[in-house]
Design a protein around this motif. Structure first.
Motif, PDB file in Angstrom:
ATOM      1  N   ASP A 156       0.819  -1.206   0.000  1.00 55.58           N
ATOM      2  CA  ASP A 156       0.000   0.000   0.000  1.00 55.58           C
ATOM      3  C   ASP A 156       0.857   1.262   0.000  1.00 55.58           C
ATOM      4  N   LYS A 157       2.094   1.145   0.557  1.00 58.62           N
ATOM      5  CA  LYS A 157       2.963   2.316   0.648  1.00 58.62           C
ATOM      6  C   LYS A 157       3.799   2.507  -0.605  1.00 58.62           C
ATOM      7  N   VAL A 158       3.746   1.573  -1.549  1.00 58.80           N
ATOM      8  CA  VAL A 158       4.534   1.649  -2.775  1.00 58.80           C
ATOM      9  C   VAL A 158       3.743   2.369  -3.848  1.00 58.80           C
ATOM     10  N   HIS A 159       4.404   3.261  -4.555  1.00 62.61           N
ATOM     11  CA  HIS A 159       3.750   3.986  -5.643  1.00 62.61           C
ATOM     12  C   HIS A 159       3.473   3.037  -6.792  1.00 62.61           C
ATOM     13  N   LYS A 160       2.196   2.849  -7.126  1.00 64.09           N
ATOM     14  CA  LYS A 160       1.813   1.874  -8.141  1.00 64.09           C
ATOM     15  C   LYS A 160       2.023   2.439  -9.543  1.00 64.09           C
ATOM     16  N   LYS A 175       6.636   5.950 -25.907  1.00 63.72           N
ATOM     17  CA  LYS A 175       7.466   6.391 -24.779  1.00 63.72           C
ATOM     18  C   LYS A 175       6.752   6.134 -23.457  1.00 63.72           C
ATOM     19  N   GLU A 176       5.460   6.402 -23.438  1.00 60.29           N
ATOM     20  CA  GLU A 176       4.683   6.197 -22.212  1.00 60.29           C
ATOM     21  C   GLU A 176       4.631   4.715 -21.841  1.00 60.29           C
ATOM     22  N   TRP A 177       4.489   3.848 -22.841  1.00 59.49           N
ATOM     23  CA  TRP A 177       4.465   2.413 -22.571  1.00 59.49           C
ATOM     24  C   TRP A 177       5.804   1.948 -21.995  1.00 59.49           C
ATOM     25  N   LYS A 178       6.913   2.421 -22.529  1.00 59.58           N
ATOM     26  CA  LYS A 178       8.236   2.044 -22.017  1.00 59.58           C
ATOM     27  C   LYS A 178       8.397   2.469 -20.564  1.00 59.58           C
ATOM     28  N   ARG A 179       7.897   3.653 -20.256  1.00 60.00           N
ATOM     29  CA  ARG A 179       7.987   4.125 -18.874  1.00 60.00           C
ATOM     30  C   ARG A 179       7.169   3.235 -17.941  1.00 60.00           C
ATOM     31  N   PHE A 180       5.921   2.929 -18.368  1.00 65.91           N
ATOM     32  CA  PHE A 180       5.039   2.084 -17.566  1.00 65.91           C
ATOM     33  C   PHE A 180       5.624   0.679 -17.394  1.00 65.91           C
ATOM     34  N   LYS A 181       6.141   0.124 -18.457  1.00 65.09           N
ATOM     35  CA  LYS A 181       6.711  -1.219 -18.426  1.00 65.09           C
ATOM     36  C   LYS A 181       7.904  -1.290 -17.484  1.00 65.09           C
ATOM     37  N   GLN A 182       8.750  -0.256 -17.523  1.00 65.28           N
ATOM     38  CA  GLN A 182       9.916  -0.227 -16.632  1.00 65.28           C
ATOM     39  C   GLN A 182       9.486  -0.159 -15.173  1.00 65.28           C
ATOM     40  N   HIS A 183       8.467   0.647 -14.895  1.00 66.52           N
ATOM     41  CA  HIS A 183       7.965   0.762 -13.523  1.00 66.52           C
ATOM     42  C   HIS A 183       7.425  -0.584 -13.036  1.00 66.52           C
ATOM     43  N   CYS A 184       6.711  -1.299 -13.913  1.00 71.64           N
ATOM     44  CA  CYS A 184       6.190  -2.617 -13.550  1.00 71.64           C
ATOM     45  C   CYS A 184       7.326  -3.594 -13.248  1.00 71.64           C
ATOM     46  N   GLU A 185       8.372  -3.565 -14.068  1.00 69.36           N
ATOM     47  CA  GLU A 185       9.496  -4.495 -13.866  1.00 69.36           C
ATOM     48  C   GLU A 185      10.178  -4.263 -12.533  1.00 69.36           C
ATOM     49  N   PHE A 186      10.348  -2.984 -12.170  1.00 66.57           N
ATOM     50  CA  PHE A 186      10.947  -2.692 -10.865  1.00 66.57           C
ATOM     51  C   PHE A 186      10.039  -3.177  -9.729  1.00 66.57           C
ATOM     52  N   THR A 187       8.749  -3.000  -9.910  1.00 66.36           N
ATOM     53  CA  THR A 187       7.802  -3.429  -8.876  1.00 66.36           C
ATOM     54  C   THR A 187       7.816  -4.954  -8.722  1.00 66.36           C
ATOM     55  N   PHE A 188       7.868  -5.692  -9.852  1.00 66.27           N
ATOM     56  CA  PHE A 188       7.839  -7.151  -9.812  1.00 66.27           C
ATOM     57  C   PHE A 188       9.144  -7.742  -9.292  1.00 66.27           C
ATOM     58  N   THR A 230      -4.141  -4.828 -13.447  1.00 68.66           N
ATOM     59  CA  THR A 230      -4.869  -3.875 -12.583  1.00 68.66           C
ATOM     60  C   THR A 230      -4.258  -2.482 -12.691  1.00 68.66           C
ATOM     61  N   TYR A 231      -2.948  -2.427 -13.005  1.00 64.87           N
ATOM     62  CA  TYR A 231      -2.272  -1.139 -13.123  1.00 64.87           C
ATOM     63  C   TYR A 231      -2.548  -0.450 -14.463  1.00 64.87           C
ATOM     64  N   ILE A 232      -2.808  -1.246 -15.503  1.00 61.57           N
ATOM     65  CA  ILE A 232      -2.793  -0.724 -16.864  1.00 61.57           C
ATOM     66  C   ILE A 232      -4.016   0.100 -17.217  1.00 61.57           C
ATOM     67  N   GLY A 233      -5.060   0.044 -16.407  1.00 59.68           N
ATOM     68  CA  GLY A 233      -6.227   0.894 -16.608  1.00 59.68           C
ATOM     69  C   GLY A 233      -7.282   0.277 -17.521  1.00 59.68           C
ATOM     70  N   ASP A 234      -8.421   0.979 -17.603  1.00 57.68           N
ATOM     71  CA  ASP A 234      -9.545   0.477 -18.400  1.00 57.68           C
ATOM     72  C   ASP A 234      -9.188   0.346 -19.871  1.00 57.68           C
ATOM     73  N   LYS A 235      -8.517   1.339 -20.402  1.00 56.93           N
ATOM     74  CA  LYS A 235      -8.139   1.298 -21.813  1.00 56.93           C
ATOM     75  C   LYS A 235      -7.207   0.131 -22.086  1.00 56.93           C
ATOM     76  N   GLY A 236      -6.267  -0.099 -21.204  1.00 55.74           N
ATOM     77  CA  GLY A 236      -5.338  -1.211 -21.370  1.00 55.74           C
ATOM     78  C   GLY A 236      -6.032  -2.551 -21.337  1.00 55.74           C
ATOM     79  N   ARG A 237      -7.031  -2.673 -20.473  1.00 49.30           N
ATOM     80  CA  ARG A 237      -7.765  -3.939 -20.382  1.00 49.30           C
ATOM     81  C   ARG A 237      -8.639  -4.152 -21.624  1.00 49.30           C
TER      82      ARG A 237
END
Length: 415
Positions: free
Chosen positions: A2-6, A18-31, A49-56
């Motif tokens: 809960d304390k980690v920035h999602k 560019k936005e996808w690369k940023r999001f993907k990198q953030h996910c990799e660090f989180t995992f 759950t992170y990727i949003g409605d559009k992503g789903r």
């Protein structure tokens, strides 16, 4: 968790790749960090759950390979899901557009140099340059904010590398921050003099009534070893005669109530020339002695639209305004800080709140006058120079210009 920035994905981004690369990198660090103990399937679910409605919605359009033997289903592995989204954003990647964005990227006002370089490194990846370092180096030279950084880079010519360009930018930024600290300290220091030159010898001791008279100049009150008396050409604030200061005026004891005086102190410079620049001056404003009287040396002027009763002081080197008056008025001008220190003839420091330039009007003459705002309840002072600008006073160089003054009506006492 809960304390980690999602991680979040902005599907409205202009550069979706560019936005996808940023999001993907953030996910990799989180995992690899907080969710390192989770299974592969759980990580995929977290990502969705992170990727949003559009992503789903986009996820629902993909066709997935089913599990076969020991190989899991394509949508149950991160690499499988990553590959699908990589392919989805890839058509939106435009090399020409990426090149334009890279060359248009300039360091912004207030932006840290390292942040600027980091963004350049991200942008250059989509340009497909063969020599990325050279292009990054050239972009720093052309688009850095400060001209000094550009000049130093150009001076190196062909010897300039990317690392050297980055070092130059970082060093300049560090030096500017250090200068700000030094300047702030200098402004906070107690300064009791206004220098006309920065290099000068030690100031002679101030006039002391108990000192032997034969060691003191009778015109200025200081040590008589000076090359040129600073009182030469000056007007006494007590008797209004030339070539001496009020501190040594013989009529000082008869100074009328309400009078104001200005004393100038000096220090010799390293040069022995007779120029007036050989002296530094201190502005010492004298507070009114006793209560202010109504005399011909008082006048009502309009200060920033407000009528103000003011004292005309031909000997004052600065115009003074009461802090309480400034504080209680809704002025159109702001009070500015000043390092200038004012003190009375008795060496008592005056509490200077700052300075302010206000339009001052007398009859049809309006002049912008700088007032030093002092915490005092005394009547405001208008300096000699300001009084002359407002045409309140006029200097008479020769009595011949005024024949009516040449008519005698009596004699002076003792004549």
């Amino acid at each position: 968790m809960d304390k980690v920035h999602k991680p979040t994905m902005n599907w409205a981004a202009t550069d979706l790749n560019k936005e996808w690369k940023r999001f993907k990198q953030h996910c990799e660090f989180t995992f690899k960090g907080p969710l390192a103990t989770k299974s592969e399937v759980e990580k995929v679910n977290y990502m969705m759950t992170y990727i949003g409605d559009k992503g789903r919605e986009v996820y629902g359009t993909f066709t997935w390979a089913r599990a076969e033997g020991d190989r899991p289903a394509e949508n149950e592995t991160l690499n499988g899901v990553y590959a699908k989204f990589d392919a989805y954003v890839a058509p939106k990647k435009n090399t020409i557009r990426a090149t334009v964005n890279f060359h248009r990227r300039k360091q912004l006002e207030g932006e840290r140099f390292d942040d600027f370089v980091t963004d350049l490194r991200v942008l250059v990846k989509d340009c497909n340059y063969q020599e990325e370092d050279r292009m990054l180096r050239d972009s720093i030279v052309c688009n850095a904010l400060h001209s000094k950084v550009k000049e130093k880079c150009i001076d190196l010519g062909d010897e300039l590398t990317l690392d050297k360009a980055i070092t130059i930018g970082q060093n300049y930024e560090t030096s500017q921050e250090s200068m700000k600290v030094i300047i702030n300290k200098d402004e906070d220091a107690k300064i009791h003099e206004v220098r006309k030159r920065s290099n000068y010898k030690q100031r002679p001791k101030q006039y002391n009534k108990t000192s032997a008279r034969n060691n003191k100049c009778t015109k200025c009150g200081y040590d008589n070893t000076h090359n040129k008396c600073p009182a030469k050409g000056k007007t006494c604030a007590v008797c209004h005669k030339l070539n001496h200061f009020a501190a040594v005026c013989r009529k000082k004891g008869t100074n009328p109530k309400g009078a104001h005086q200005v004393e100038e102190q000096y220090a010799e410079t390293d040069s022995d020339t007779e120029s007036q620049d050989e002296y530094q001056h201190l502005i010492d404003v004298i507070n009114a002695i006793g209560k202010t009287s109504n005399s011909e040396w008082h006048e009502t002027v309009i200060v920033d639209g407000e009528p103000v009763r003011i004292q005309i002081d031909t000997g004052a080197a600065a115009s003074i305004m009461s802090y309480s008056w400034v504080k209680n008025k809704k002025l159109n001008h702001k009070l500015k800080p000043t390092s200038l220190k004012l003190q009375s003839y008795t060496s008592h420091a005056l509490e200077v709140k700052g300075c302010i330039t206000l339009p001052t009007t007398y009859k049809k003459c309006t002049v912008d006058i700088m007032y030093y705002v002092v915490k005092t309840d005394k009547i405001p002072i208008l300096s000699g120079a300001a009084s002359k600008q407002l045409q309140l006073i006029q200097r008479i160089n020769s009595i011949n210009d005024y024949p009516q003054l040449r008519k005698t009506t009596g004699t002076l006492p003792g004549k």
